[in-house]
Design a protein around this motif. Structure first.
Motif, short mmCIF file in Angstrom:
data_model
loop_
_atom_site.label_atom_id
_atom_site.label_comp_id
_atom_site.label_asym_id
_atom_site.label_seq_id
_atom_site.Cartn_x
_atom_site.Cartn_y
_atom_site.Cartn_z
N ARG A 87 0.82 -1.20 0.00
CA ARG A 87 0.00 0.00 0.00
C ARG A 87 0.86 1.26 0.00
NH1 ARG A 87 -1.07 4.40 0.65
NH2 ARG A 87 -2.64 5.51 1.86
N ASP A 88 2.06 1.17 0.56
CA ASP A 88 2.95 2.32 0.63
C ASP A 88 4.00 2.31 -0.48
OD1 ASP A 88 4.09 4.69 2.15
OD2 ASP A 88 5.81 3.33 2.22
N LEU A 89 4.60 1.16 -0.73
CA LEU A 89 5.72 1.09 -1.65
C LEU A 89 5.30 1.32 -3.10
CD1 LEU A 89 8.73 0.64 -1.86
CD2 LEU A 89 8.31 -1.84 -2.02
N GLY A 90 4.17 0.73 -3.52
CA GLY A 90 3.70 0.92 -4.89
C GLY A 90 3.50 2.39 -5.24
N PRO A 91 2.72 3.13 -4.43
CA PRO A 91 2.54 4.56 -4.70
C PRO A 91 3.84 5.36 -4.65
CG PRO A 91 0.81 3.77 -3.27
CD PRO A 91 1.80 2.65 -3.39
N LYS A 92 4.75 5.02 -3.74
CA LYS A 92 6.01 5.77 -3.66
C LYS A 92 6.86 5.56 -4.90
CE LYS A 92 6.55 6.48 1.31
NZ LYS A 92 7.16 6.04 2.58
N ILE A 93 6.87 4.36 -5.41
CA ILE A 93 7.61 4.10 -6.66
C ILE A 93 7.01 4.92 -7.79
CG2 ILE A 93 8.16 2.36 -8.39
CD1 ILE A 93 8.29 0.30 -6.12
N PHE A 94 5.68 4.95 -7.85
CA PHE A 94 5.01 5.73 -8.91
C PHE A 94 5.35 7.21 -8.80
CE2 PHE A 94 1.32 8.33 -10.16
CZ PHE A 94 1.36 8.10 -11.53
N LEU A 95 5.21 7.79 -7.60
CA LEU A 95 5.51 9.21 -7.44
C LEU A 95 6.97 9.53 -7.77
CD1 LEU A 95 3.61 10.35 -4.21
CD2 LEU A 95 2.89 10.48 -6.60
N SER A 96 7.87 8.61 -7.44
CA SER A 96 9.29 8.85 -7.71
C SER A 96 9.55 8.95 -9.22
CB SER A 96 10.14 7.73 -7.11
OG SER A 96 9.99 6.51 -7.81
N LEU A 97 8.69 8.33 -10.01
CA LEU A 97 8.88 8.31 -11.46
C LEU A 97 8.24 9.49 -12.18
CD1 LEU A 97 8.28 4.50 -12.18
CD2 LEU A 97 10.47 5.69 -11.97
N ILE A 98 7.39 10.25 -11.48
CA ILE A 98 6.69 11.35 -12.14
C ILE A 98 7.10 12.72 -11.60
CG2 ILE A 98 4.69 9.92 -12.75
CD1 ILE A 98 3.20 11.26 -10.39
N GLY A 99 8.25 12.76 -10.94
CA GLY A 99 8.77 14.07 -10.54
C GLY A 99 9.16 14.22 -9.09
N TRP A 100 8.63 13.37 -8.21
CA TRP A 100 8.96 13.50 -6.80
C TRP A 100 10.35 12.96 -6.47
CZ3 TRP A 100 3.64 13.90 -7.52
CH2 TRP A 100 2.97 14.80 -6.68
N GLY A 101 10.83 12.01 -7.25
CA GLY A 101 12.15 11.46 -7.04
C GLY A 101 12.34 10.86 -5.66
N VAL A 102 13.51 11.08 -5.07
CA VAL A 102 13.83 10.54 -3.75
C VAL A 102 12.89 11.10 -2.68
CG1 VAL A 102 15.61 10.36 -1.97
CG2 VAL A 102 16.23 10.16 -4.38
N PHE A 103 12.35 12.29 -2.91
CA PHE A 103 11.45 12.92 -1.94
C PHE A 103 10.25 12.03 -1.64
CE2 PHE A 103 7.82 15.48 -0.70
CZ PHE A 103 8.34 16.33 0.25
N SER A 104 9.80 11.25 -2.63
CA SER A 104 8.64 10.40 -2.42
C SER A 104 8.91 9.34 -1.35
CB SER A 104 8.23 9.71 -3.72
OG SER A 104 9.21 8.79 -4.15
N PHE A 105 10.19 8.98 -1.18
CA PHE A 105 10.56 7.99 -0.17
C PHE A 105 10.87 8.63 1.18
CE2 PHE A 105 11.47 5.93 -4.22
CZ PHE A 105 10.90 4.68 -4.04
N THR A 106 11.54 9.78 1.17
CA THR A 106 11.97 10.40 2.42
C THR A 106 10.94 11.35 3.01
OG1 THR A 106 13.01 12.28 1.30
CG2 THR A 106 14.36 10.29 1.62
N GLY A 107 10.07 11.91 2.16
CA GLY A 107 9.12 12.91 2.64
C GLY A 107 9.80 14.18 3.11
N GLY A 108 11.02 14.39 2.66
CA GLY A 108 11.77 15.57 3.06
C GLY A 108 12.47 15.43 4.40
N SER A 109 12.36 14.27 5.02
CA SER A 109 13.01 14.06 6.32
C SER A 109 14.50 13.82 6.13
CB SER A 109 12.38 12.86 7.03
OG SER A 109 13.12 12.51 8.17
N ASN A 110 15.29 14.34 7.05
CA ASN A 110 16.73 14.10 7.01
C ASN A 110 17.07 12.68 7.45
OD1 ASN A 110 17.34 16.74 6.20
ND2 ASN A 110 17.27 17.48 8.32
N ASN A 111 16.12 12.03 8.10
CA ASN A 111 16.32 10.65 8.56
C ASN A 111 15.67 9.70 7.56
OD1 ASN A 111 16.63 8.23 9.88
ND2 ASN A 111 15.79 8.92 11.83
N PHE A 112 16.47 9.14 6.67
CA PHE A 112 15.96 8.26 5.62
C PHE A 112 15.33 7.00 6.20
CE2 PHE A 112 16.39 5.05 2.21
CZ PHE A 112 15.77 5.74 1.18
N LEU A 113 15.67 6.68 7.45
CA LEU A 113 15.14 5.47 8.07
C LEU A 113 13.62 5.52 8.23
CD1 LEU A 113 17.79 4.76 10.85
CD2 LEU A 113 17.48 3.52 8.71
#
Length: 273
Positions: free
Chosen positions: A210-236
């Motif tokens: 539910r989370d990973l599929g949408p994040k992969i999609f957003l990363s491909l349409i302009g959000w890039g790494v931000f779609s995974f990190t949400g702008g947080s400095n803690n990638f974890l």
């Protein structure tokens, strides 16, 4: 593996693809409608729609694939010898791709409204200001909480969810319930109650697809790494909705198996999960 088995697994994977996708389609669709149109849905209504989407998806897929609809549940059933190991990876890929595809579908259905909202609010895709928009599609933990607190909430909630889920599917618990068609509704109500109870303190996933599929999609349409990190400095933080449900579902599943001391997991006909 003979041809029949391959054909059967393919059919099951297609159903897992659509079943998982339907949850995303209806759940994300109600969030988009509330955010981008004149229809305002409160937390109660949104949680109800997510729960109902789960119920519909279980009805759709339970008789063919067992309605896993969740990589964490598939992994648990593999570890507890409920499904053949050759099904695990195809199921998980189907679930993630289903979430990806139906995110793409609902995104383009609302594309005109999204563009209008972005232009009206001068949002730059991939910037911190776009997090509120990305949150419609993905799960971002509460960054005001510590990593540990968010992780504990996700794992505990997933474990709690799995324990109740297994009990609902225990045919010895209530034979009338087991033989009826009410279980998908009860599971949907369970999802509804969990979302309504926990969402005020933290965004939860319960389902890595539910989370990973949408994040992969957003990363491909302009959000890039931000779609995974949400702008947080803690990638974890990215690991919480992806790994947390796997840990929680397995923790809850094995806790149920050990402490409840029943024969449910010996039953070979587990459906509606």
């Amino acid at each position: 593996m003979n041809f029949y088995t391959k054909k059967n697994i393919l059919k099951q994977c297609i159903v897992e693809f659509f079943g998982t996708g339907l949850i995303i389609f209806f759940g994300t669709g109600c969030l988009l409608a509330s955010k981008l149109t004149n229809i305002y849905l409160n937390s109660f209504e949104i949680s109800f729609i997510w729960g109902l989407a789960v119920s519909i998806s279980i009805y759709f897929s339970s008789s063919i694939s067992g309605a896993h609809l969740n990589p964490a549940i598939t992994i648990f059933f593999w570890l507890s010898c409920k499904i053949h190991k050759k099904k695990v990876l195809p199921y998980i890929i189907s679930q993630i791709f289903g979430a990806f595809f139906f995110t793409m579908l609902i995104y383009f259905l609302y594309y005109r409204e999204l563009v209008s909202f972005i232009n009206h609010n001068n949002i730059i895709i991939g910037s911190q200001e776009s997090l509120n928009l990305a949150s419609i599609f993905c799960i971002y933990p509460n960054f005001n909480n510590s990593f540990i607190r968010n992780a504990i909430i996700e794992v505990f909630t997933a474990a709690f969810f799995m324990i109740i889920l297994l009990q609902l599917n225990n045919k010895k618990n209530n034979k009338l319930l087991y033989n009826s068609s009410i279980r998908p509704i009860l599971i949907g109500i369970l999802v509804f109650m969990i979302n309504l109870s926990i969402s005020p303190i933290n965004n939860i996933s319960l389902n890595p697809a539910r989370d990973l599929g949408p994040k992969i999609f957003l990363s491909l349409i302009g959000w890039g790494v931000f779609s995974f990190t949400g702008g947080s400095n803690n990638f974890l933080y990215f690991l919480i909705p992806a790994i947390g449900p796997i840990i929680g579902i397995n923790l809850g599943g094995w806790t149920y198996k050990i402490l409840m001391n029943n024969d449910f997991l010996k039953n070979k006909n587990i459906n509606n999960i």
